[in-house]
Scaffold this motif. Structure first.
Motif, mmCIF file in Angstrom:
data_model
loop_
_atom_site.group_PDB
_atom_site.id
_atom_site.type_symbol
_atom_site.label_atom_id
_atom_site.label_comp_id
_atom_site.label_asym_id
_atom_site.label_seq_id
_atom_site.Cartn_x
_atom_site.Cartn_y
_atom_site.Cartn_z
ATOM 1 N N ALA A 101 0.876 -1.356 0.045
ATOM 2 C CA ALA A 101 0.072 -0.002 -0.047
ATOM 3 C C ALA A 101 0.807 1.285 -0.078
ATOM 4 N N PRO A 102 0.421 2.339 -0.535
ATOM 5 C CA PRO A 102 1.146 3.508 -0.493
ATOM 6 C C PRO A 102 1.191 4.039 0.996
ATOM 7 N N LYS A 103 2.680 4.677 1.316
ATOM 8 C CA LYS A 103 2.711 5.078 2.824
ATOM 9 C C LYS A 103 3.932 5.954 2.637
ATOM 10 N N ALA A 104 4.183 6.742 3.677
ATOM 11 C CA ALA A 104 5.393 7.587 3.749
ATOM 12 C C ALA A 104 5.718 7.538 5.261
ATOM 13 N N SER A 105 7.120 7.420 5.547
ATOM 14 C CA SER A 105 7.637 7.540 6.805
ATOM 15 C C SER A 105 8.724 8.207 7.111
ATOM 16 N N GLU A 106 9.159 8.748 8.074
ATOM 17 C CA GLU A 106 10.466 9.540 8.372
ATOM 18 C C GLU A 106 11.143 9.183 9.638
ATOM 19 N N GLU A 107 12.323 9.137 9.655
ATOM 20 C CA GLU A 107 13.428 8.916 10.749
ATOM 21 C C GLU A 107 14.250 9.919 10.831
ATOM 22 N N SER A 108 14.689 10.299 11.927
ATOM 23 C CA SER A 108 15.879 11.309 12.136
ATOM 24 C C SER A 108 16.514 11.158 13.365
ATOM 25 N N GLY A 109 17.867 11.559 13.526
ATOM 26 C CA GLY A 109 18.405 11.596 14.601
ATOM 27 C C GLY A 109 19.827 12.404 14.835
ATOM 28 N N THR A 110 20.411 12.530 15.820
ATOM 29 C CA THR A 110 21.386 13.599 15.840
ATOM 30 C C THR A 110 22.427 12.994 16.592
ATOM 31 N N GLU A 143 5.741 3.916 -19.791
ATOM 32 C CA GLU A 143 5.114 5.014 -18.865
ATOM 33 C C GLU A 143 4.554 4.063 -17.616
ATOM 34 N N VAL A 144 4.622 4.544 -16.449
ATOM 35 C CA VAL A 144 4.515 3.730 -15.374
ATOM 36 C C VAL A 144 3.477 4.756 -14.474
ATOM 37 N N THR A 145 2.315 4.253 -14.398
ATOM 38 C CA THR A 145 1.446 5.065 -13.294
ATOM 39 C C THR A 145 1.614 4.842 -11.903
ATOM 40 N N LEU A 146 1.612 5.746 -10.996
ATOM 41 C CA LEU A 146 2.131 5.325 -9.738
ATOM 42 C C LEU A 146 0.782 6.307 -8.928
ATOM 43 N N LEU A 147 0.758 5.364 -7.611
ATOM 44 C CA LEU A 147 -0.455 5.932 -6.833
ATOM 45 C C LEU A 147 0.570 6.167 -5.661
ATOM 46 N N PRO A 148 0.813 7.434 -5.127
ATOM 47 C CA PRO A 148 1.730 7.897 -4.165
ATOM 48 C C PRO A 148 0.591 7.886 -2.564
ATOM 49 N N PRO A 149 1.344 8.164 -1.538
ATOM 50 C CA PRO A 149 0.426 8.395 -0.469
ATOM 51 C C PRO A 149 -0.715 9.638 -0.486
ATOM 52 N N GLY A 151 -2.332 10.225 -2.871
ATOM 53 C CA GLY A 151 -3.617 9.726 -3.467
ATOM 54 C C GLY A 151 -3.821 10.270 -4.911
ATOM 55 N N LYS A 152 -2.917 11.158 -5.503
ATOM 56 C CA LYS A 152 -3.110 11.550 -6.908
ATOM 57 C C LYS A 152 -2.261 11.046 -7.737
ATOM 58 N N LEU A 153 -2.708 9.998 -8.595
ATOM 59 C CA LEU A 153 -1.946 9.291 -9.678
ATOM 60 C C LEU A 153 -0.780 10.234 -10.282
ATOM 61 N N GLN A 154 0.131 9.743 -10.642
ATOM 62 C CA GLN A 154 1.523 10.257 -11.055
ATOM 63 C C GLN A 154 2.122 9.303 -12.336
ATOM 64 N N VAL A 155 1.955 9.784 -13.653
ATOM 65 C CA VAL A 155 2.644 9.329 -14.566
ATOM 66 C C VAL A 155 4.293 9.499 -14.668
ATOM 67 N N VAL A 156 4.982 8.330 -14.563
ATOM 68 C CA VAL A 156 6.402 8.425 -14.765
ATOM 69 C C VAL A 156 6.872 7.844 -16.203
ATOM 70 N N LYS A 157 7.734 8.542 -16.747
ATOM 71 C CA LYS A 157 8.067 8.291 -18.066
ATOM 72 C C LYS A 157 9.571 7.769 -17.850
#
Length: 193
Positions: A101-110, A143-149, A151-157
Motif C-alpha cells: 500500500a502507498p505510505k510515507a515514513s520519516e526517521e531522524s536523529g542527531t 510510462e508507469v502510473t503510480l499511486l503515492p500516499p 492519493g493523486k496518480l502520477q505518470v512517470v516516463k
C-alpha cells in the motif's frame, strides 16, 4: 567527526533502506548521492538569543538560529572555523511482491560533540521513505502510473533504455519505494594561535 563517518552514515542508511541482502523480494532500481561542502568562519555570536553569524557567499554574513540542542554553543568563539557538509542520497527500490500500500515514513536523529572533542558541532540525519503503488504499466510509451500516499496518480516516463527493457517484469500493485537520506555534519575548529 569526519567526512568518512558522514559517508558511512549515508551509505549505511542507503544499504539498510534498500535491504540489498536482507530481502530478496526487493530490487534496487537506481540510486544517486550528492555531497556539498563549505568552510566558513564565525563572525558574531549572540549567546542569549542562540544566534551564530558566519561569513556567507561573497562575504555577506548569514545568521543561524540554534536550538537548545546545541549544548556546546558557549564553547564557540568568533574566528572559529566551521566546516559544514551535507550529503543527500536517494535510492529507488522495487518490491517484487504484489499488494503493498502507498505510505510515507520519516526517521531522524542527531550525534553531538563528545567529551573528547569539546568544540561545538555534530551530525544530524533524516530519512524519508515514500512508497507508491504501480497502477498501470504502458510498455509502448514507457510510462508507469503510480499511486503515492497523497492519493493523486502520477505518470512517470522511463527514459533509461535498460530500465525500459525491464518494464515487462513489472506488475500492477507492486510498490516502488523512494528513500531520501540527508546527513548534515558540522565541525568547528579554532585557528592555532
Amino acid at each position: 567527526m569526519n567526512s568518512t563517518l558522514v559517508r558511512a552514515i549515508a551509505f549505511t542508511s542507503l544499504i539498510g533502506a534498500t535491504s540489498l541482502a536482507a530481502h530478496a523480494a526487493e530490487l534496487p532500481i537506481a540510486s544517486e548521492a550528492l555531497e556539498s561542502h563549505i568552510t566558513t568562519e564565525v563572525t558574531k555570536i549572540d549567546l542569549p538569543n542562540r544566534q551564530v553569524t558566519v561569513k556567507g557567499p561573497h562575504d555577506k554574513d548569514v545568521t543561524f538560529q540554534l536550538t537548545e540542542q546545541a549544548k556546546a554553543l558557549p564553547n564557540l568563539k568568533v574566528g572559529d572555523q566551521v566546516d559544514i557538509k551535507v550529503t543527500r542520497a536517494i535510492a529507488y527500490v522495487l518490491n517484487t511482491n504484489v499488494g503493498g500500500a502507498p505510505k510515507a515514513s520519516e526517521e531522524s536523529g542527531t550525534i553531538r560533540a563528545t567529551a573528547a572533542n569539546p568544540n561545538p558541532g555534530g551530525e544530524a540525519f533524516r530519512q524519508v521513505k515514500v512508497t507508491s503503488q504501480i497502477k498501470k504499466i504502458d510498455l509502448n510509451t514507457h510510462e508507469v502510473t503510480l499511486l503515492p500516499p497523497e492519493g493523486k496518480l502520477q505518470v512517470v516516463k522511463v527514459e533509461n533504455p535498460e530500465l525500459q527493457a525491464r518494464m515487462k517484469n513489472l506488475k500492477v500493485d507492486q510498490t516502488v519505494e523512494a528513500i531520501f537520506t540527508e546527513v548534515l555534519s558540522v565541525e568547528t575548529s579554532r585557528p592555532a594561535q
